[in-house]
Design a protein around this motif. Structure first.
Motif, short mmCIF file in Angstrom:
data_model
loop_
_atom_site.label_atom_id
_atom_site.label_comp_id
_atom_site.label_asym_id
_atom_site.label_seq_id
_atom_site.Cartn_x
_atom_site.Cartn_y
_atom_site.Cartn_z
N LEU A 61 2.32 -12.76 -12.77
CA LEU A 61 1.20 -13.67 -12.76
C LEU A 61 1.11 -14.49 -14.04
CD1 LEU A 61 -1.51 -11.33 -11.19
CD2 LEU A 61 0.09 -12.88 -10.04
N ARG A 85 -2.40 -16.28 -18.17
CA ARG A 85 -2.20 -16.30 -16.73
C ARG A 85 -1.76 -17.70 -16.32
NH1 ARG A 85 -5.00 -12.52 -13.45
NH2 ARG A 85 -4.47 -13.85 -11.69
N ILE A 103 -8.29 -8.31 -3.50
CA ILE A 103 -8.70 -9.69 -3.73
C ILE A 103 -9.23 -10.29 -2.44
CG2 ILE A 103 -7.07 -10.05 -5.63
CD1 ILE A 103 -5.23 -11.51 -3.69
N GLU A 123 -7.45 -14.47 -8.29
CA GLU A 123 -6.50 -14.45 -7.19
C GLU A 123 -7.30 -14.56 -5.88
OE1 GLU A 123 -3.17 -11.39 -7.48
OE2 GLU A 123 -4.59 -10.68 -8.99
N ARG A 125 -6.44 -15.09 -1.35
CA ARG A 125 -5.47 -15.30 -0.27
C ARG A 125 -6.10 -16.17 0.81
NH1 ARG A 125 -2.26 -10.31 1.91
NH2 ARG A 125 -4.22 -9.86 2.95
N THR A 136 -1.08 -16.77 -1.05
CA THR A 136 -1.82 -16.11 -2.13
C THR A 136 -1.76 -16.99 -3.37
OG1 THR A 136 -1.24 -13.94 -1.24
CG2 THR A 136 -2.08 -14.02 -3.49
N SER A 138 -2.79 -17.60 -7.35
CA SER A 138 -3.18 -17.00 -8.61
C SER A 138 -3.28 -18.11 -9.64
CB SER A 138 -2.14 -15.96 -9.05
OG SER A 138 -2.39 -15.52 -10.37
N SER A 143 -8.67 -22.71 -10.09
CA SER A 143 -7.70 -22.68 -9.00
C SER A 143 -7.36 -24.06 -8.46
CB SER A 143 -8.23 -21.81 -7.85
OG SER A 143 -9.41 -22.38 -7.30
N ALA A 226 1.02 -8.96 -9.44
CA ALA A 226 0.35 -8.94 -8.15
C ALA A 226 0.48 -7.56 -7.52
CB ALA A 226 0.95 -10.00 -7.22
#
Length: 431
Positions: A61, A85, A103, A123, A125, A136, A138, A143, A226
């Motif tokens: 990640l 990250r 998550i 994270e 999905r 998914t 991350s 985001s 992950a």
């Protein structure tokens, strides 16, 4: 875990098996990949890893990456917490995607953009039912960038999203897994590793290794790997096999980073501790960990105690109090030279807000929870009575029954019965 470790940059080339790509028409420095009817254009600096061709590849990640296919063994994983990250996107067939509980999973139908979903683990999905793909996402800060990559992929994806669930279909909170108790009394060896091992590995190690406990990373914004196998079913199977589970939340850390760092302001750190506890409890409940379980906050080593001791104590006492309010017990994974000393020195100011269990990292090679091995004063009563663990060796490969994992080793002396007194919910030291 301690000391802070970065994942090996040398794996950048060897672990990244590139799938055939076409020159990008969307961005001069990008690359376009065809996957199950989707045309995904990612920035030029992203790796593209084909998990079908490299089943041992780690879903890291901390490096910008497009992962394709179902995760394999992740045998190449190392490290536990990361300072930085990155944006990553993992695409796999919807059929056969694991029912992850750590998550949020949103089911997406119809045209439009990819909706945002909040979560302290950074994270989320998306079950893209029209495309038959589980995506998914991350991210480090927000985001938006990686969601935009997904939204531009084309195909039958878009913006109506169902509620949180642990599978490709929405699941209501009332339909959660049956709670299990997975923390038996234990005096003995334990290990932790970056990603939950396969069931075959867990079974082999249960019979052939000296370990009775396993640390598993259930979330947090600084988590390094992950967790494609971390499901309520995985937790239940380990509990049934007799493993003592030590769930770890890798929240904000005592370093300066806007995405993964802890605030140096104790009042803000107090609020971050509350938020971390709420995130950890959400993950624990989704994974089926019964109330009363000890949830551990992984807080890495630091050297500037003048700066970090006050916010660290504020954060961990708030973590403890909020966990108690939500029906769970609090553990703290800290270094003997920093976090353990800070908690010890402030213990008597707010003993009711101190973590129930102390898990101390001191890589001295001694399988012991004695005062000297956990950084505590000789003869202290603090965290006595089977409320300690000691990580005495870190970051090494171990092989049992023909299966090798990169692990940290700990000596555990924990009796849940010693923690069954009334849960205190008084304010933390810095509230």
């Amino acid at each position: 875990m301690v000391p802070i470790r970065t994942l090996l940059s040398g794996l950048l080339g060897a672990a990244a098996l590139l799938v055939p790509v076409q020159p990008s028409t969307a961005a001069e420095d990008g690359r376009t990949v065809e996957y199950r009817g989707l045309r995904v254009t990612v920035p030029g600096e992203w790796r593209v890893v084909d998990l079908d061709r490299d089943p041992g590849a780690c879903l890291r990640l901390d490096l910008p990456t497009l992962y394709l296919g179902h995760a394999g063994t992740q045998g190449e994983c190392s490290g536990r917490a990361v300072r930085r990250r990155a944006d990553t996107l993992h695409l796999e067939p919807l059929h056969g995607a694991p029912a992850r509980a750590d998550i949020p999973t949103l089911t997406v139908d119809g045209p439009g953009g990819i909706p945002e979903a909040a979560g302290d683990s950074h994270e989320v999905r998306y079950a893209l039912r029209g495309a038959g793909v589980m995506a998914t996402v991350s991210y480090g800060g927000t985001s938006k960038a990686v969601r935009d990559v997904l939204a531009r992929a084309g195909g039958s994806i878009g913006g109506r999203a169902a509620a949180r669930g642990g599978s490709s279909e929405p699941v209501s909170a009332a339909a959660g897994p049956k709670p299990v108790r997975a923390q038996r009394s234990l005096t003995g060896a334990g290990f932790d590793t970056c990603t939950a091992p396969t069931q075959d590995t867990m079974d082999r190690w249960r019979s052939a290794s000296p370990f009775g406990a396993v640390g598993v990373y259930i979330g947090g914004r600084a988590r390094a790997c992950a967790q494609p196998r971390l499901t309520a079913g995985w937790v239940r199977r380990q509990a049934e096999a007799g493993w003592h589970l030590m769930p770890l939340w890798v929240g904000p850390q005592p370093w300066n980073n806007p995405a993964t760092g802890l605030s140096t302001d104790p009042s803000r750190a107090n609020q971050e501790g509350i938020e971390a506890a709420e995130g950890a409890v959400g993950a624990a409940r989704s994974l089926g960990l019964a109330e009363g379980a000890v949830l551990y906050n992984d807080l890495e080593n630091y050297t500037d105690r003048t700066t970090w001791d006050p916010p660290v104590v504020a954060y961990l006492t708030a973590w403890t109090v909020r966990l108690h309010e939500l029906g769970y017990r609090a553990g703290a994974y800290v270094a003997a030279s920093s976090g353990a000393k800070a908690l010890n020195e402030h213990h008597d100011q707010a003993p009711e807000a101190m973590p129930d269990v102390l898990w101390v990292a001191s890589w001295n090679g001694r399988a012991s929870v004695a005062d000297a091995d956990t950084g505590l004063p000789a003869g202290t009563h603090r965290w006595a009575g089977r409320r300690r663990a000691h990580q005495y060796r870190g970051d090494h490969d171990a092989t049992y029954a023909g299966v090798t994992l990169n692990i940290d080793r700990s000596w555990i002396d924990i009796d849940p019965a010693a923690l069954t007194g009334p849960v205190q919910t008084r304010p933390s030291l810095f509230s």
